[in-house]
Design a protein around this motif. Structure first.
Motif, PDB file in Angstrom:
ATOM      1  N   LEU A 117     -28.312   7.914  -9.250  1.00  0.00           N
ATOM      2  CA  LEU A 117     -27.124   8.715  -8.984  1.00  0.00           C
ATOM      3  C   LEU A 117     -27.378  10.221  -8.990  1.00  0.00           C
ATOM      4  N   ALA A 118     -28.625  10.601  -9.281  1.00  0.00           N
ATOM      5  CA  ALA A 118     -28.995  12.018  -9.244  1.00  0.00           C
ATOM      6  C   ALA A 118     -27.957  12.894  -9.943  1.00  0.00           C
ATOM      7  N   GLY A 119     -27.350  12.356 -10.998  1.00  0.00           N
ATOM      8  CA  GLY A 119     -26.399  13.140 -11.779  1.00  0.00           C
ATOM      9  C   GLY A 119     -24.946  13.033 -11.321  1.00  0.00           C
ATOM     10  N   TYR A 120     -24.704  12.351 -10.201  1.00  0.00           N
ATOM     11  CA  TYR A 120     -23.321  12.222  -9.724  1.00  0.00           C
ATOM     12  C   TYR A 120     -22.641  11.004 -10.351  1.00  0.00           C
ATOM     13  N   GLU A 121     -21.321  11.042 -10.339  1.00  0.00           N
ATOM     14  CA  GLU A 121     -20.537   9.946 -10.901  1.00  0.00           C
ATOM     15  C   GLU A 121     -20.602   8.723  -9.975  1.00  0.00           C
ATOM     16  N   PHE A 122     -20.700   7.543 -10.550  1.00  0.00           N
ATOM     17  CA  PHE A 122     -20.663   6.304  -9.752  1.00  0.00           C
ATOM     18  C   PHE A 122     -19.222   6.065  -9.309  1.00  0.00           C
ATOM     19  N   GLN A 123     -19.002   6.222  -8.038  1.00  0.00           N
ATOM     20  CA  GLN A 123     -17.644   6.095  -7.500  1.00  0.00           C
ATOM     21  C   GLN A 123     -17.823   5.779  -6.008  1.00  0.00           C
ATOM     22  N   PRO A 124     -18.088   4.512  -5.715  1.00  0.00           N
ATOM     23  CA  PRO A 124     -18.435   4.140  -4.331  1.00  0.00           C
ATOM     24  C   PRO A 124     -17.336   4.540  -3.345  1.00  0.00           C
ATOM     25  N   LEU A 125     -17.722   4.760  -2.106  1.00  0.00           N
ATOM     26  CA  LEU A 125     -16.759   5.119  -1.068  1.00  0.00           C
ATOM     27  C   LEU A 125     -15.747   3.997  -0.854  1.00  0.00           C
ATOM     28  N   CYS A 126     -16.124   2.801  -1.277  1.00  0.00           N
ATOM     29  CA  CYS A 126     -15.289   1.643  -1.027  1.00  0.00           C
ATOM     30  C   CYS A 126     -15.339   0.723  -2.242  1.00  0.00           C
ATOM     31  N   ARG A 127     -14.177   0.175  -2.616  1.00  0.00           N
ATOM     32  CA  ARG A 127     -14.212  -0.765  -3.730  1.00  0.00           C
ATOM     33  C   ARG A 127     -13.073  -1.774  -3.598  1.00  0.00           C
ATOM     34  N   LYS A 128     -13.229  -2.874  -4.327  1.00  0.00           N
ATOM     35  CA  LYS A 128     -12.215  -3.928  -4.303  1.00  0.00           C
ATOM     36  C   LYS A 128     -11.311  -3.784  -5.519  1.00  0.00           C
ATOM     37  N   ILE A 129     -10.023  -3.924  -5.285  1.00  0.00           N
ATOM     38  CA  ILE A 129      -9.052  -3.827  -6.384  1.00  0.00           C
ATOM     39  C   ILE A 129      -8.141  -5.050  -6.318  1.00  0.00           C
ATOM     40  N   TYR A 130      -8.031  -5.720  -7.446  1.00  0.00           N
ATOM     41  CA  TYR A 130      -7.151  -6.892  -7.506  1.00  0.00           C
ATOM     42  C   TYR A 130      -5.796  -6.467  -8.037  1.00  0.00           C
ATOM     43  N   LEU A 131      -4.727  -6.823  -7.330  1.00  0.00           N
ATOM     44  CA  LEU A 131      -3.379  -6.397  -7.709  1.00  0.00           C
ATOM     45  C   LEU A 131      -2.462  -7.599  -7.871  1.00  0.00           C
ATOM     46  N   GLU A 132      -1.588  -7.519  -8.842  1.00  0.00           N
ATOM     47  CA  GLU A 132      -0.515  -8.506  -8.959  1.00  0.00           C
ATOM     48  C   GLU A 132       0.799  -7.765  -8.742  1.00  0.00           C
ATOM     49  N   LEU A 133       1.465  -8.065  -7.647  1.00  0.00           N
ATOM     50  CA  LEU A 133       2.697  -7.353  -7.304  1.00  0.00           C
ATOM     51  C   LEU A 133       3.917  -8.128  -7.796  1.00  0.00           C
ATOM     52  N   ASP A 134       4.992  -7.377  -8.056  1.00  0.00           N
ATOM     53  CA  ASP A 134       6.258  -8.047  -8.336  1.00  0.00           C
ATOM     54  C   ASP A 134       6.796  -8.628  -7.033  1.00  0.00           C
ATOM     55  N   LYS A 135       7.379  -9.795  -7.127  1.00  0.00           N
ATOM     56  CA  LYS A 135       7.960 -10.391  -5.925  1.00  0.00           C
ATOM     57  C   LYS A 135       9.216  -9.624  -5.531  1.00  0.00           C
ATOM     58  N   PRO A 136       9.456  -9.488  -4.238  1.00  0.00           N
ATOM     59  CA  PRO A 136      10.672  -8.785  -3.819  1.00  0.00           C
ATOM     60  C   PRO A 136      11.917  -9.644  -4.067  1.00  0.00           C
ATOM     61  N   THR A 137      13.019  -8.954  -4.307  1.00  0.00           N
ATOM     62  CA  THR A 137      14.300  -9.641  -4.429  1.00  0.00           C
ATOM     63  C   THR A 137      15.302  -8.876  -3.570  1.00  0.00           C
ATOM     64  N   LEU A 138      16.538  -9.387  -3.528  1.00  0.00           N
ATOM     65  CA  LEU A 138      17.558  -8.691  -2.731  1.00  0.00           C
ATOM     66  C   LEU A 138      17.800  -7.285  -3.254  1.00  0.00           C
ATOM     67  N   THR A 139      17.624  -7.097  -4.559  1.00  0.00           N
ATOM     68  CA  THR A 139      17.870  -5.755  -5.102  1.00  0.00           C
ATOM     69  C   THR A 139      16.589  -4.921  -5.175  1.00  0.00           C
ATOM     70  N   GLU A 140      15.438  -5.595  -5.326  1.00  0.00           N
ATOM     71  CA  GLU A 140      14.153  -4.870  -5.303  1.00  0.00           C
ATOM     72  C   GLU A 140      13.507  -5.171  -3.961  1.00  0.00           C
ATOM     73  N   ASN A 141      14.030  -4.535  -2.913  1.00  0.00           N
ATOM     74  CA  ASN A 141      13.649  -4.950  -1.565  1.00  0.00           C
ATOM     75  C   ASN A 141      12.812  -3.920  -0.818  1.00  0.00           C
ATOM     76  N   ALA A 142      11.944  -3.247  -1.537  1.00  0.00           N
ATOM     77  CA  ALA A 142      11.016  -2.329  -0.869  1.00  0.00           C
ATOM     78  C   ALA A 142      10.166  -3.114   0.130  1.00  0.00           C
ATOM     79  N   SER A 143       9.691  -2.424   1.151  1.00  0.00           N
ATOM     80  CA  SER A 143       8.870  -3.088   2.163  1.00  0.00           C
ATOM     81  C   SER A 143       7.551  -3.558   1.550  1.00  0.00           C
TER      82      SER A 143
END
Lengths: 634, 634
Positions: A117-143
């Motif tokens: 890393l020649a002293g730089y931070e390990f922070q790849p240009l691309c990475r995988k992120i696992y997300l658990e989203l809240d399910k939409p409802t009639l009142t929480e109806n964001a796209s």
């Protein structure tokens, strides 16, 4: 026009071509890459084939009478006139396996292993992120997208969070397929993040990136696991553009011809795709799992890779179209990885100091150091950078391709069969050579040439002007119709059966090359009103094979005569910098900064460089005070 | 499968189609757009053709015995089985010229002319800038792009200054062709500027933009001169998606079929391209000189336009894939203007409050006003927004397409031949009608329907439940096998020769539509605990033709019974907002802000809306205290 079939042996591959097509072109169509460094002009004499049967019109070119008699022809000078059967000798093939990828620590100045890393931070240009989203409802109806973005913002501080139309189209079904659990592949570039790939649920697939060094001669690809930052595998081969000419100038000229630019672009993209295909197949990785690529190459290579006309790079005042290259999607270039993957190109400094040098400066650490460092990349051109964390000045000198084997009768790149070390007995003038891979010699590579020149000088076979001395009593020194030459290896001991020689012309070319490099160094120093003694560190990069004989390089006046401990050899810094940028966003940003920060010294302004060059065209130099240790020894 | 030729008269256009192709599809392939609002199900009975010769298999569908006997068929129910010759009656054609573009100030509540800029700064999304660059020299050797960017920075405060690869490729030759004088077309979007087009020297060509209203039924395009901000020309036509169904729900269903989404996308893009072609040809403007487009449409239309699956808009909890649409290049969508032009889509609020409403709010000024404003856009759905500069709440109610002529026996859009005003003599029950264009009546449009319903109520032909009264002594009120109907115009006076009637079913549909709109208004008010008296201004938008009879609309309980001076009619606010965004970057940014800022009230949550709806399904309402003036008059 009528078409004819050309069958190539031992490959047993046939292609259909029109009357008048050269065998060089036919071989290329058949997927057979031949050696050819003159761009099909018939002068390099390397694309030798044997026509077994059929009708061809044979032209001239640089081929010996002996080979001609034996039925051999130059592929570039031979045109198809009917069906033909052709044999391709092993020697005429560009063999990708011959490209050296690792410079193992052997010899005098072994390659310094850079830190990951020649002293730089390990922070790849691309990475995988696992997300658990809240399910939409009639009142929480964001796209769907808003829902995804809201969660993603926890993982990135990028202001913009983008998604391509293609991924947007897939988003709704992927979210529902994974029951609102989703794995996002996120690319982050310059404060802007983009959803690059979506997978339902928790994905176990890895994300990969490519570091690509686009050299004028060779292309090297590192396949990198972006989770660990480790290189999974690497592979290199000849740049398929080589068939259009040996150096950047002939490529630029070819790019000006009809469809020339497109052909050159397709040639290098074909080269990269070929390497990528092999890497992916061997490691059982799918193309869609490769999510980003960083390329580094000289300015002309970057132009050609992106299909930008390089015409004005060659014409005074030598202006590139751009020195900062826009990110381009893989699908737009036809790179055979995930179509949404960004392909990034290292920024250049000027027409002759390109992204490969910026990449080298990034990884060699000189821009982060207080030490005054001189960085020299010796390839087809000699490019160099002088400076430290406060300032950086760069220049390029037309060293010519001698150190990469070009313009030298038996010159070749650092690959299996190349002579890399030479010893000459001072009394008997007998020669001992060592080759890469310890096989029969095929030619001489850069480090061998430096060794050879130094040894010829030391034992007195040549003088300080590079001329062969009279009264040297050995059959190895002989006169031909083209002048004198020195036999390094007799034909009985070589792969090709021919004597491997170094001619007077070769020596002149070598001296001009080394003189140009040294003149560049002197010009940089004079511009900042410094001298070699003030330099704390000298970093050498380039394709010298396993090692660079630093002592010999100083003896011939290629490199400054300073304390040897100041020297470091880092091999191919272009690919190393590209790999670093791939796994560190801060490093990538620093590369962009470096491209802007580095000053460029145009050597064709004024007479300084030319004066220095003339003085440097001696062994080691006209001014011997610059080479105290060399003078002491000689 | 064998192919047959189908020849259409009087167009004299032939197409080759396979056995089994419907005549509706064949006509479409021949470039002949037929009326069809049921999506080819045979229920709307509008795609009437006469088969003159040839072999076809005739299905059923909603066509009278009289027409059948005369040789007419429904195009959608008739399949080609051999070569055929077909005549297309004028009535069956979708005639783009019939789409009303201007709502001229005629009648009771004439359209309010909006100010060009509605208070925003004139700062088009795209403009031309003429630059004179310094020529490069050996010492001033910045790249072509750096040189251009440095000069351009004087004209923009955008942080990023981008250029596409295509333009980068053209840059070097254009700069030199113009001797370092160049005209740049620059698009500015969200703090990022992009070089969109380059011309050598000082260009005299103008830069144009498109404002596009993508309605479910009609598509309207304004061609705008970006230098002056003036509309050069405008044109509208039917959305070719209409053949796949009348409303967004049937389109969403069709999008779920194989290739359905792609077909729908191509249909609307084809519609836009058709309009653009005509506009450009008529005004002698080249496609490459159109540099940006802003589209506004409901959320489903925006999804279909970009090829994003709208599936989940229709399914509870009604989630769009996105409410903010990425800018897309014209070349990516196939819009026939400059390939590098950005196509922008107005952001939506939710699945049923789309970019057309955001566009309306942008241009109607309510978000900049202290006055409490109610904005109602009555189209296939009824969408409405309540609020002021501090807050905005929106909702959508399924008003049904009655006010656009859908679901009404003789309903039609506001176009030439549409009855827009109705008078009924309270004694003789004789009827006088006025049509758009003063031609023979062809059907009734929204404003005519409102007028008609109000007048039927006033003269006592229907009661407050919408039922026809007994003891009305006129031949105009008659009984058919489907129930009662009232003859507005006798066949001898109509374009089609048939009696134009309003049936009991039509009246029920109208009452449900007006009831839904009023229930929406009440729901919004109740949610923010306000009542109609607090509203300062009511802005009506929609395709009502030349005017909206506000008094009649109140009488039937479609609109609140408030001081008539509070009402404003603004016509098609969707196209006006799109045009505004095109010529004002601050307005475009505000549109993005509005999309985020507006609250969405989902009417299917709880019973509030349904309770309000039931109460509103009377004329004017079950609660007469809400309609004091209406009650007074009736």
């Amino acid at each position: 026009m009528s078409k004819h079939s050309v069958l190539f042996f031992p490959d047993n591959v046939a292609v259909q071509v029109e009357t008048g097509t050269s065998l060089l072109r036919a071989a290329s169509l058949a997927g057979i890459e031949l050696k050819s460094t003159c761009g099909g002009k018939g002068t390099c004499g390397r694309c030798v084939l044997k026509v077994k049967e059929g009708k061809v019109s044979v032209g001239g070119g640089n081929i010996s009478a002996k080979l001609k008699t034996a039925g051999y022809v130059l592929a570039c000078q031979t045109r198809v006139e009917g069906h033909a059967v052709v044999e391709v000798p092993r020697d005429s093939r560009l063999d990708e396996h011959q490209v050296l990828l690792d410079n193992k620590p052997v010899g005098l100045l072994a390659e310094k292993q850079v830190e990951e890393l020649a002293g730089y931070e390990f922070q790849p240009l691309c990475r995988k992120i696992y997300l658990e989203l809240d399910k939409p409802t009639l009142t929480e109806n964001a796209s769907d997208l808003s829902r995804l973005q809201a969660e993603l913002r926890k993982y990135t501080d990028c202001r913009d969070l983008e998604i391509s139309l293609d991924n947007l189209r897939k988003l709704p079904d992927i979210l529902r397929e994974g029951d609102w659990k989703v794995t996002v592949t996120l690319t982050s570039l310059n404060g802007c993040a983009e959803v690059l790939h979506l997978e339902p649920g928790r994905s176990t697939k890895k994300s990969y990136g490519l570091a690509v060094d686009i050299g004028t001669t060779t292309v090297v690809v590192n396949l990198v696991d972006l989770e660990t930052g480790q290189i999974v595998d690497k592979r290199g081969t000849y740049n398929r553009q080589s068939r259009y000419g040996d150096d950047v100038i002939s490529r630029i000229i070819y790019a000006g011809e009809e469809n020339g630019l497109e052909e050159l672009q397709q040639a290098v993209i074909g080269t990269i795709n070929h390497l990528v295909d092999k890497l992916l197949a061997k490691n059982e990785i799918k193309a869609e799992d490769v999510h980003v690529a960083v390329t580094a190459g000289n300015t002309t290579m970057a132009h050609l890779f992106l299909g930008i006309p390089p015409k004005y790079i060659r014409l005074e005042p030598y202006i590139p179209v751009t020195s900062s290259f826009p990110p381009v999607k893989a699908k737009e270039l036809g790179i055979a990885i995930n179509p949404e993957a960004w392909i990034l190109s290292f920024p250049a400094v000027a027409s002759y100091v390109g992204g490969d040098i910026v990449s080298g400066v990034l990884v060699n650490g000189m821009a982060e150091s207080d030490e005054l460092t001189l960085f020299i990349d010796i390839g087809t051109n000699g490019e160099m950078v002088l400076g430290n964390r406060d300032w950086l000045i760069s220049c390029a000198c037309s060293a010519g391709p001698a150190f990469e084997g070009g313009g030298i009768t038996y010159g070749m790149r650092a690959m299996t069969g190349a002579i890399e070390r030479v010893e000459i007995d001072p009394r008997s003038y007998e020669v001992q050579v060592a080759t890469i891979g310890n096989v029969k010699p095929m030619g001489i590579c850069g480090s061998g040439l430096i060794d050879c020149l130094a040894k010829l000088l030391r034992v007195g076979i040549i003088d300080r002007t590079g001329q062969f001395q009279k009264d040297i009593n050995t059959p190895r020194l002989r006169e031909t119709e083209d002048g004198k030459e020195f036999v390094l290896v007799w034909g009985k001991d070589t792969e090709c059966g021919k004597d491997i020689v170094l001619t007077e012309g070769d020596i002149k070319n070598l001296i001009r090359s080394k003189g140009a490099v040294f003149a560049g160094i002197q010009s940089l120093l004079k511009t900042v009103q410094m001298d070699v003694a003030q330099i704390d560190k000298i970093i050498i990069a380039g394709g010298f094979g396993n090692y660079l004989n630093i002592e010999d390089a100083i003896q011939i006046g290629l490199l400054p005569d300073v304390d040897r401990s100041k020297y470091e050899f880092m091999g191919n810094t272009s690919i190393k910098g590209a790999k670093l940028a791939l796994i560190s966003q801060p490093a990538y940003r620093q590369a962009e900064e470096l491209g802007r920060k580095m000053t460029y010294l145009e050597l064709s302004v004024g007479t300084m460089f030319m004066d220095e060059f003339v003085s440097a065209c001696f062994l080691p130099h006209t001014d011997l005070s610059l080479f105290p240790s060399a003078t002491k020894q000689s």
